[in-house]
Design a protein around this motif. Structure first.
Motif, PDB file in Angstrom:
ATOM      1  N   SER A 202       0.818  -1.224   0.000  1.00  0.00           N
ATOM      2  CA  SER A 202       0.000   0.000   0.000  1.00  0.00           C
ATOM      3  C   SER A 202       0.849   1.271   0.000  1.00  0.00           C
ATOM      4  N   LYS A 203       1.988   1.238   0.685  1.00  0.00           N
ATOM      5  CA  LYS A 203       2.805   2.439   0.833  1.00  0.00           C
ATOM      6  C   LYS A 203       3.564   2.788  -0.439  1.00  0.00           C
ATOM      7  N   TYR A 204       4.014   1.770  -1.170  1.00  0.00           N
ATOM      8  CA  TYR A 204       4.913   2.029  -2.293  1.00  0.00           C
ATOM      9  C   TYR A 204       4.316   1.735  -3.665  1.00  0.00           C
ATOM     10  N   GLU A 205       3.009   1.467  -3.744  1.00  0.00           N
ATOM     11  CA  GLU A 205       2.420   1.159  -5.051  1.00  0.00           C
ATOM     12  C   GLU A 205       2.541   2.331  -6.024  1.00  0.00           C
ATOM     13  N   ALA A 206       2.545   3.569  -5.513  1.00  0.00           N
ATOM     14  CA  ALA A 206       2.638   4.735  -6.390  1.00  0.00           C
ATOM     15  C   ALA A 206       4.069   5.034  -6.829  1.00  0.00           C
ATOM     16  N   THR A 207       5.051   4.269  -6.340  1.00  0.00           N
ATOM     17  CA  THR A 207       6.441   4.462  -6.797  1.00  0.00           C
ATOM     18  C   THR A 207       6.711   3.673  -8.073  1.00  0.00           C
ATOM     19  N   LEU A 208       5.796   2.773  -8.441  1.00  0.00           N
ATOM     20  CA  LEU A 208       5.996   1.890  -9.583  1.00  0.00           C
ATOM     21  C   LEU A 208       5.568   2.556 -10.891  1.00  0.00           C
ATOM     22  N   PHE A 209       6.392   2.382 -11.931  1.00  0.00           N
ATOM     23  CA  PHE A 209       6.087   2.912 -13.262  1.00  0.00           C
ATOM     24  C   PHE A 209       6.326   1.826 -14.306  1.00  0.00           C
ATOM     25  N   MET A 210       5.414   1.753 -15.260  1.00  0.00           N
ATOM     26  CA  MET A 210       5.626   0.892 -16.406  1.00  0.00           C
ATOM     27  C   MET A 210       6.309   1.708 -17.497  1.00  0.00           C
ATOM     28  N   LEU A 211       7.423   1.222 -18.023  1.00  0.00           N
ATOM     29  CA  LEU A 211       8.075   1.879 -19.143  1.00  0.00           C
ATOM     30  C   LEU A 211       7.364   1.437 -20.423  1.00  0.00           C
ATOM     31  N   VAL A 212       6.887   2.417 -21.181  1.00  0.00           N
ATOM     32  CA  VAL A 212       6.040   2.156 -22.349  1.00  0.00           C
ATOM     33  C   VAL A 212       6.619   2.860 -23.570  1.00  0.00           C
ATOM     34  N   ALA A 213       6.631   2.160 -24.701  1.00  0.00           N
ATOM     35  CA  ALA A 213       7.049   2.755 -25.973  1.00  0.00           C
ATOM     36  C   ALA A 213       5.800   3.071 -26.793  1.00  0.00           C
ATOM     37  N   ALA A 215       4.471   4.026 -30.380  1.00  0.00           N
ATOM     38  CA  ALA A 215       4.856   4.037 -31.788  1.00  0.00           C
ATOM     39  C   ALA A 215       4.196   5.204 -32.520  1.00  0.00           C
ATOM     40  N   LYS A 216       4.609   5.422 -33.764  1.00  0.00           N
ATOM     41  CA  LYS A 216       4.068   6.533 -34.549  1.00  0.00           C
ATOM     42  C   LYS A 216       2.570   6.384 -34.789  1.00  0.00           C
ATOM     43  N   ASP A 217       2.072   5.134 -34.825  1.00  0.00           N
ATOM     44  CA  ASP A 217       0.641   4.918 -35.033  1.00  0.00           C
ATOM     45  C   ASP A 217      -0.145   4.953 -33.727  1.00  0.00           C
ATOM     46  N   GLY A 218       0.537   5.280 -32.614  1.00  0.00           N
ATOM     47  CA  GLY A 218      -0.121   5.395 -31.318  1.00  0.00           C
ATOM     48  C   GLY A 218      -0.144   4.124 -30.498  1.00  0.00           C
ATOM     49  N   LYS A 219       0.322   3.016 -31.060  1.00  0.00           N
ATOM     50  CA  LYS A 219       0.325   1.753 -30.338  1.00  0.00           C
ATOM     51  C   LYS A 219       1.292   1.816 -29.151  1.00  0.00           C
ATOM     52  N   LEU A 220       0.830   1.309 -28.000  1.00  0.00           N
ATOM     53  CA  LEU A 220       1.639   1.309 -26.781  1.00  0.00           C
ATOM     54  C   LEU A 220       2.184  -0.092 -26.514  1.00  0.00           C
ATOM     55  N   THR A 221       3.476  -0.159 -26.142  1.00  0.00           N
ATOM     56  CA  THR A 221       4.110  -1.436 -25.818  1.00  0.00           C
ATOM     57  C   THR A 221       4.884  -1.292 -24.518  1.00  0.00           C
ATOM     58  N   GLY A 222       4.421  -1.979 -23.477  1.00  0.00           N
ATOM     59  CA  GLY A 222       5.151  -1.974 -22.215  1.00  0.00           C
ATOM     60  C   GLY A 222       6.306  -2.940 -22.281  1.00  0.00           C
ATOM     61  N   PHE A 223       7.451  -2.577 -21.693  1.00  0.00           N
ATOM     62  CA  PHE A 223       8.605  -3.465 -21.813  1.00  0.00           C
ATOM     63  C   PHE A 223       9.432  -3.603 -20.549  1.00  0.00           C
ATOM     64  N   CYS A 224       9.288  -2.723 -19.566  1.00  0.00           N
ATOM     65  CA  CYS A 224      10.076  -2.830 -18.344  1.00  0.00           C
ATOM     66  C   CYS A 224       9.364  -2.120 -17.204  1.00  0.00           C
ATOM     67  N   THR A 225       9.891  -2.311 -15.999  1.00  0.00           N
ATOM     68  CA  THR A 225       9.418  -1.617 -14.800  1.00  0.00           C
ATOM     69  C   THR A 225      10.503  -0.642 -14.342  1.00  0.00           C
ATOM     70  N   ALA A 226      10.077   0.458 -13.730  1.00  0.00           N
ATOM     71  CA  ALA A 226      10.998   1.398 -13.078  1.00  0.00           C
ATOM     72  C   ALA A 226      10.339   1.857 -11.782  1.00  0.00           C
ATOM     73  N   ALA A 257       6.795   6.862 -19.092  1.00  0.00           N
ATOM     74  CA  ALA A 257       6.706   6.141 -17.819  1.00  0.00           C
ATOM     75  C   ALA A 257       5.294   6.366 -17.294  1.00  0.00           C
ATOM     76  N   ARG A 258       4.550   5.290 -17.110  1.00  0.00           N
ATOM     77  CA  ARG A 258       3.145   5.382 -16.718  1.00  0.00           C
ATOM     78  C   ARG A 258       2.985   4.847 -15.303  1.00  0.00           C
ATOM     79  N   MET A 259       2.433   5.674 -14.401  1.00  0.00           N
ATOM     80  CA  MET A 259       2.354   5.315 -12.989  1.00  0.00           C
ATOM     81  C   MET A 259       1.387   4.164 -12.742  1.00  0.00           C
ATOM     82  N   ASN A 260       1.779   3.270 -11.844  1.00  0.00           N
ATOM     83  CA  ASN A 260       0.949   2.153 -11.427  1.00  0.00           C
ATOM     84  C   ASN A 260      -0.408   2.645 -10.902  1.00  0.00           C
TER      85      ASN A 260
END
Length: 433
Positions: A202-213, A215-226, A257-260
């Motif tokens: 509960s305390k640290y859930e807001a520290t998590l971010f999904m790294l997302v790419a 593309a030019k057509d707007g497609k989102l691809t998640g590939f890592c955590t930060a 980087a998209r927040m959890n």
């Protein structure tokens, strides 16, 4: 007198059941380990981690939604902030979902608590701590009663034989008390582990971010955590993740980087830096930092990095906790981090030789890792980050053939039972200097 929380299930798979708790946090959800465990099939409106009820130091209870998909409805009103619990408060987990009534009952005899906990039908669902503790006390009482009768009978014989009964009684009583104390320590460890997991999640859930790419057509691809290590927008991740950032940027993609649990808080990644000791292999300093553009609004929460004293105490068998975004179930539109409890299995050097709390830069563990969880934090029971998660050795290249075109291509597959490890956080601190 203290107040216990009674959960009466009115609607859903648990309808008709009544559960009693005397703990500070009671969790509700479909995820295994929830105190009130909803059925994954029969209770589809409930989320994996849906809501929780907390008791503060003064004994007052509040109910809190945990960013559930369908929301939490308290006394007919959708919850937007933690709400006070009164005797008779109703909580609905998604409109039309499971419904419970919360009752506040003054604490009575512990035997009552034990009976109600046992009625749950198994410690695996809930009430485990109360169940175990009362069993210990009940066992101690039975042993004490048997001991008294034994002592009464044996005393006659022993006195007649001229043996020091007083010394013998003291020895037996001492051993019984020692056994009970050992059992109590085991139960305390269970309670502390559960409290640590709940607090960290509960305390640290807001520290998590999904790294997302993007593309030019707007497609989102998640590939890592930060994860956030500084309010100014500095995140920690793996060096192999920033290598992917470089490749994707060269292909014209925008890195975000998209927040959890908060997709509206999406930031552009503007800079990144890999550790100079990274050698494009898992057996090296695979940690990195990225900078996101937070504007004038600093990040709301950051993690705490373990100091050298805490790292020196790391050893096999210690409890750890991870949070990240498993690749196979990544939801770029609505990121929801996966929380796992595990243990340290061993510590090694980069050369794969045995290490300790000083030399073991690689922390091997039993938590699930997959594509996407790379770069996630590994916490100790105190809520400190001890390592940056990786999972390179659980990956393998698999070749697939397109049924239409016949084109052969390679994809990376991840085995959840692979060799899982993280790079110790002091390596990350080297990069931050």
């Amino acid at each position: 007198m203290a107040t216990q929380l009674v959960v009466v299930c009115v609607r859903g798979a648990l309808a008709g059941r009544r559960f009693t708790f005397d703990q500070d946090v009671v969790s509700f959800g479909r995820r295994e380990g929830s105190d009130i465990l909803f059925d994954a099939v029969k209770d589809p409106k409930a989320s994996s981690r849906h809501a929780e009820v907390r008791r503060d130091g003064s004994g007052r209870y509040t109910v809190r939604d945990l960013a559930s998909t369908n929301g939490t409805i308290v006394d007919g009103k959708r919850l937007s902030a933690p709400a006070a619990v009164r005797d008779g408060t109703t909580v609905e987990f998604g409109e039309g979902g499971p419904l419970v009534r919360l009752e506040l009952v003054e604490t009575g005899e512990r035997a009552v608590e034990a009976t109600q906990a046992i009625e749950v039908g198994g410690a695996a669902e809930l009430g485990r701590t109360a169940f175990y503790r009362v069993m210990v006390e009940d066992s101690a009482k039975k042993q004490s009663s048997t001991l008294k009768r034994w002592i009464a009978g044996m005393s006659v014989v022993l006195v007649g034989a001229g043996i020091g009964v007083g010394a013998w009684i003291w020895s037996v009583k001492r051993d019984a008390e020692a056994a009970k104390e050992r059992q109590e320590h085991k139960i305390d460890a269970l309670e502390q582990a559960k409290d640590a997991a709940t607090t960290i999640a509960s305390k640290y859930e807001a520290t998590l971010f999904m790294l997302v790419a993007k593309a030019k057509d707007g497609k989102l691809t998640g590939f890592c955590t930060a994860f956030a290590i500084d309010p100014s927008g500095v995140l920690a991740t793996n060096s192999h993740c920033v290598a992917a950032i470089t490749t994707r940027r060269e292909a014209g993609e925008v890195i975000q980087a998209r927040m959890n649990q908060a997709p509206e808080r999406t930031y552009e990644v503007t800079r990144w830096k890999a550790h100079p000791g990274y050698r494009d292999t898992p057996f090296s300093a695979d940690v990195a930092v990225v900078q996101i553009d937070v504007g004038k609004a600093p990040l709301p929460v950051t993690v705490s990095l373990a100091d050298d004293a805490a790292l020196a105490g790391l050893a096999a068998g210690q409890a750890i906790y991870t949070m990240g975004f498993p690749g196979e179930v990544m939801n770029e539109e609505r990121p929801a981090a996966d929380f796992r409890a595990a243990i340290i299995s061993r510590l090694t050097t980069y050369e794969n030789t045995p290490g300790d709390g000083r030399t073991g830069k690689m922390v091997w563990h039993s938590a699930l890792t997959s594509q996407g969880t790379s770069g996630s934090p590994i916490f100790d029971a105190e809520g400190r980050v001890i390592a940056v998660n990786n999972g390179g050795l659980s990956a393998k290249e698999v070749f697939t053939v397109d049924a239409t075109t016949g084109k052969r291509s390679a994809v990376v597959a991840y085995d959840a039972n692979g060799l899982n490890f993280g790079i110790r956080v002091d390596v990350l601190r080297e990069l931050m200097k």
